[in-house]
Design a protein around this motif. Structure first.
Motif, short mmCIF file in Angstrom:
data_model
loop_
_atom_site.label_atom_id
_atom_site.label_comp_id
_atom_site.label_asym_id
_atom_site.label_seq_id
_atom_site.Cartn_x
_atom_site.Cartn_y
_atom_site.Cartn_z
N MET A 76 17.44 24.50 39.96
CA MET A 76 17.28 23.15 39.43
C MET A 76 17.11 22.11 40.53
SD MET A 76 19.95 22.90 36.22
CE MET A 76 21.25 23.99 36.77
N SER A 77 17.50 22.45 41.77
CA SER A 77 17.47 21.48 42.87
C SER A 77 16.16 21.47 43.63
CB SER A 77 18.61 21.77 43.86
OG SER A 77 19.86 21.69 43.25
N VAL A 78 15.40 22.57 43.57
CA VAL A 78 14.19 22.68 44.38
C VAL A 78 13.22 21.54 44.06
CG1 VAL A 78 12.13 24.09 44.81
CG2 VAL A 78 14.37 25.16 44.67
N GLY A 79 12.81 20.82 45.09
CA GLY A 79 11.86 19.74 44.93
C GLY A 79 12.47 18.46 44.39
N SER A 80 13.79 18.37 44.31
CA SER A 80 14.41 17.19 43.72
C SER A 80 14.70 16.13 44.78
CB SER A 80 15.72 17.57 43.02
OG SER A 80 16.69 17.94 43.97
N VAL A 87 17.29 22.35 31.15
CA VAL A 87 16.36 21.56 30.33
C VAL A 87 16.42 20.09 30.74
CG1 VAL A 87 15.89 20.72 28.00
CG2 VAL A 87 16.42 23.13 28.37
N LEU A 88 17.62 19.56 30.94
CA LEU A 88 17.75 18.17 31.37
C LEU A 88 17.11 17.96 32.74
CD1 LEU A 88 21.41 17.34 30.27
CD2 LEU A 88 19.29 16.95 29.03
N ALA A 89 17.29 18.91 33.65
CA ALA A 89 16.68 18.78 34.98
C ALA A 89 15.16 18.79 34.88
CB ALA A 89 17.16 19.92 35.89
N ALA A 90 14.61 19.67 34.05
CA ALA A 90 13.16 19.73 33.88
C ALA A 90 12.64 18.44 33.24
CB ALA A 90 12.78 20.94 33.02
N ARG A 91 13.37 17.93 32.25
CA ARG A 91 12.94 16.70 31.59
C ARG A 91 13.00 15.51 32.54
NH1 ARG A 91 9.32 15.77 27.86
NH2 ARG A 91 9.90 14.25 26.27
N GLU A 92 13.98 15.52 33.42
CA GLU A 92 14.09 14.45 34.41
C GLU A 92 12.88 14.44 35.34
OE1 GLU A 92 17.14 14.52 37.71
OE2 GLU A 92 18.01 12.97 36.42
N ARG A 93 12.38 15.63 35.68
CA ARG A 93 11.18 15.70 36.53
C ARG A 93 9.96 15.12 35.81
NH1 ARG A 93 12.07 19.69 40.40
NH2 ARG A 93 14.31 19.73 40.81
N GLU A 94 9.90 15.30 34.51
CA GLU A 94 8.73 14.85 33.77
C GLU A 94 8.75 13.35 33.51
OE1 GLU A 94 8.79 17.18 30.24
OE2 GLU A 94 8.03 19.00 31.20
N PRO A 111 8.70 24.30 37.29
CA PRO A 111 8.66 25.65 36.74
C PRO A 111 9.96 26.42 36.95
CG PRO A 111 6.64 25.20 37.93
CD PRO A 111 7.57 24.07 38.24
N LEU A 112 10.63 26.21 38.06
CA LEU A 112 11.89 26.90 38.31
C LEU A 112 12.96 26.46 37.31
CD1 LEU A 112 12.16 27.03 42.20
CD2 LEU A 112 11.76 28.92 40.63
N ALA A 113 13.03 25.15 37.04
CA ALA A 113 14.00 24.65 36.07
C ALA A 113 13.70 25.20 34.68
CB ALA A 113 14.00 23.12 36.06
N VAL A 114 12.41 25.20 34.31
CA VAL A 114 12.01 25.74 33.00
C VAL A 114 12.33 27.23 32.93
CG1 VAL A 114 10.07 26.17 31.45
CG2 VAL A 114 10.22 24.00 32.68
N GLY A 115 12.03 27.96 34.00
CA GLY A 115 12.31 29.39 34.03
C GLY A 115 13.80 29.68 33.92
N THR A 116 14.63 28.87 34.59
CA THR A 116 16.08 29.04 34.50
C THR A 116 16.56 28.84 33.08
OG1 THR A 116 16.35 28.25 36.78
CG2 THR A 116 18.30 28.19 35.35
N ALA A 117 16.04 27.80 32.42
CA ALA A 117 16.41 27.54 31.03
C ALA A 117 16.01 28.71 30.13
CB ALA A 117 15.77 26.25 30.54
N LEU A 118 14.81 29.24 30.35
CA LEU A 118 14.31 30.33 29.52
C LEU A 118 15.14 31.60 29.70
CD1 LEU A 118 12.19 31.42 27.56
CD2 LEU A 118 10.71 31.89 29.52
N VAL A 119 15.44 31.95 30.96
CA VAL A 119 16.21 33.17 31.23
C VAL A 119 17.60 33.08 30.61
CG1 VAL A 119 17.33 34.49 33.07
CG2 VAL A 119 14.95 33.80 33.32
N CYS A 120 18.27 31.95 30.78
CA CYS A 120 19.62 31.79 30.22
C CYS A 120 19.60 31.79 28.70
CB CYS A 120 20.25 30.51 30.75
SG CYS A 120 20.67 30.56 32.51
N THR A 121 18.54 31.21 28.12
CA THR A 121 18.43 31.21 26.66
C THR A 121 18.25 32.62 26.12
OG1 THR A 121 17.45 29.00 26.72
CG2 THR A 121 17.14 30.28 24.72
N LEU A 122 17.37 33.38 26.75
CA LEU A 122 17.16 34.76 26.32
C LEU A 122 18.44 35.59 26.46
CD1 LEU A 122 13.61 35.44 27.84
CD2 LEU A 122 14.19 35.02 25.45
#
Length: 547
Positions: A105-109, A357-364, A509-520
């Motif tokens: 979640m921190s990469v590129g922040s 999800v919050l981290a990804a939304r913050e980037r957007e 993409p890393l934040a989105v991927g983290t959210a997806l992996v944890c959700t699955l």
């Protein structure tokens, strides 16, 4: 006299060090040093790519070493200061998994730019080291050392966005309240030592049994103060006041790390201290802790009802979850320990998914704009992966069937009922039902939100500083206005807008991927929970000879 001292020195033997047992801790320590050195590199690629990569490698190495030792006979190391068993290894895996999520979640922040890449990731590893020490501590001195090693890096990390007032406020509040909690804990541990004359957990238990002073005022005062100090760290009501402000102000990645990893370490040490060292006084502290669990569940759920900030809502949710976890400590059985371990694993998956999800939304949407309910309006239609991820995370936190959270609460309820705390099980059920009122608000905003976040509200930028539309295309004519808005947010100087709103780039993409992996994983363990049950039962069996 000198000859005698020399003779004694020559006869002394170096302590036996079980390097295999402490290898996860060594991996984290070595990783912190390497990452700090790599952060001094002049190359930006080394700082922005190699440093996070090395941090993840250190966490993965620690996880691999834990898996390697899984199932081995429990052993005490460092002269009995630490215990390495399946419970401490399992908690170490959870802590490291939370660390990997925080790095992703921190990469590129903005956070890593402000704090410095090497320093930020080294502090993350150092805090994880403290958590590992805390989870395995079986000595009062080791407990306090782990407590401080956990806390001090987090004080800095919470305030790591130095140009944002709320981040600085978060770090300061956490420092002040954390220092008070540390002082109370230390005073309590000192009184326990004064009453028993020893610092080892097993020796404390033996001293209480032999001397028969389980009702001694000095001892019970120490137990009460120690309980209070640990309650501060675990966000147990009424010692939770710092949690909403700190969670809201801290960088999202750090908030997610604190929510899951700190909780795992805190409940690891609570289990060991109260269910091993102080088990002889359980008839005194268990009813008090059960009452605290009830208060915590009520306060957490009621406090979350009126929140518009999702991070503050999750902070109060974290308070309520601490109440559920206390039930596993109160019952003082192997089943209770297994239930706590299972729920900590489920809790990590649910929370990391939500914060990612919050981290990804913050980037957007731009810095500081991703954690409100308004920011989630229409997310399900615009970003289905993010929409489903946070929806499933909310349902899992509420204990909805077919999620890991459901089986976690069932496990805790079973442990409570089996040990005569059926009324506490009822409180858990009622608290879970109450939590639907605010978890469903988030889901409603995601799927039924009326406001459409158009291109003018998206404040992420390209590397050149141009604003990016929701679809990803730069929009040149709105660049000056967007940069002007960003330049005046949180006291930034004009001209800093491009740096304050980094590109979505790799981090998104890393934040989105983290959210997806944890959700699955949350859904997977909800449909097929047996593997996680087996791991939790192994952790509980580590205490079989101690209870």
């Amino acid at each position: 006299m000198i000859d005698l001292v020399l003779a004694q020195a020559s006869a002394a033997k170096a302590p036996q060090i079980d390097w295999a047992a402490i290898s996860p801790l060594v991996a984290l320590a070595a990783g912190a040093v390497v990452v700090l050195m790599l952060g001094l590199a002049r190359s930006r690629v080394a700082r922005t790519v190699v440093v996070p990569g090395a941090t993840v490698v250190a966490f993965l190495a620690a996880i691999g070493l834990c898996v390697w030792q899984w199932g081995e006979a429990p052993t005490s190391v460092v002269s009995g200061a630490l215990r390495v068993d399946d419970l401490s290894l399992g908690l170490t895996v959870l802590i490291c998994a939370g660390g990997i999520g925080a790095v992703a979640m921190s990469v590129g922040s903005v956070t890593t730019e402000d704090a410095g890449h090497g320093e930020y990731h080294a502090l993350l590893l150092a805090s994880a080291m403290g958590m590992v020490v805390l989870a395995g501590a079986e000595d009062l001195v080791a407990l306090f050392l782990g407590f401080e090693l956990l806390s001090i890096p987090l004080y800095v990390l919470c305030a790591s966005e130095m140009r944002r007032a709320t981040s600085l406020e978060s770090g300061l509040k956490y420092l002040i309240v954390g220092s008070v909690g540390s002082a109370v804990l230390l005073y309590g541990l000192a009184l326990i030592y004064g009453a028993t004359g020893t610092t080892g957990y097993h020796a404390i238990d033996a001293a209480i049994e032999v001397s028969g002073f389980s009702s001694d005022v000095l001892l019970l005062t120490g137990v009460g103060l120690a309980m209070t100090g640990l309650a501060f760290k675990a966000s147990v009501a009424p010692f939770h006041q710092w949690t909403p402000d700190v969670y809201e102000g801290a960088p999202t990645a750090i908030t997610g790390f604190m929510a899951v990893a700190t909780k795992a370490a805190a409940f690891g040490v609570i289990l060991r201290l109260f269910d091993v060292a102080l088990i002889s006084t359980a008839t005194t502290w268990a009813p008090i802790m059960a009452a605290l669990a009830t208060i915590t569940i009520i306060v957490g759920n009621v406090g979350a009802l009126g929140q518009s900030s999702v991070k503050r809502m999750l902070a109060y949710s974290s308070v309520a979850q601490a109440g559920y976890l206390l039930a596993g400590v109160v019952v003082t059985t192997q089943l209770g320990i297994s239930a706590t371990a299972f729920y900590l694993a489920a809790y990590l998956l649910m929370n990391v998914a939500a914060f990612a999800v919050l981290a990804a939304r913050e980037r957007e949407l731009g810095h500081g704009e991703g954690d409100t309910l308004t920011a989630l309006n229409g997310l399900g239609a615009q970003r289905p992966v993010l929409g489903w991820s946070i929806s499933i995370a909310m349902l899992a936190l509420a204990g909805f069937p077919a999620t890991a959270g459901f089986f976690g609460k069932i496990y805790l309820i079973q442990a409570s009922v089996d040990n005569g705390y059926a009324w506490l099980a009822v409180v858990i059920v009622l608290g879970s039902a109450m939590s639907l009122a605010y978890y469903l608000r988030v889901i409603s905003a995601v799927w039924a939100g009326g406001e459409d976040r158009d291109a003018t509200s998206v404040r992420a930028t390209t590397p050149s500083g141009q604003p990016v539309m929701a679809g990803g295309a730069p929009e040149a004519d709105e660049a000056p206005a967007a940069r002007s808005v960003l330049a005046t947010r949180d006291g930034d100087e004009p001209g800093e807008a491009g740096r304050r709103a980094p590109a979505a780039g790799l981090g998104h993409p890393l934040a989105v991927g983290t959210a997806l992996v944890c959700t699955l994983a949350t859904v997977g363990f909800g449909l097929f929970p047996q593997p996680l049950f087996d791991v939790a039962q192994d952790a509980g069996r580590a205490f079989a000879s101690l209870l």
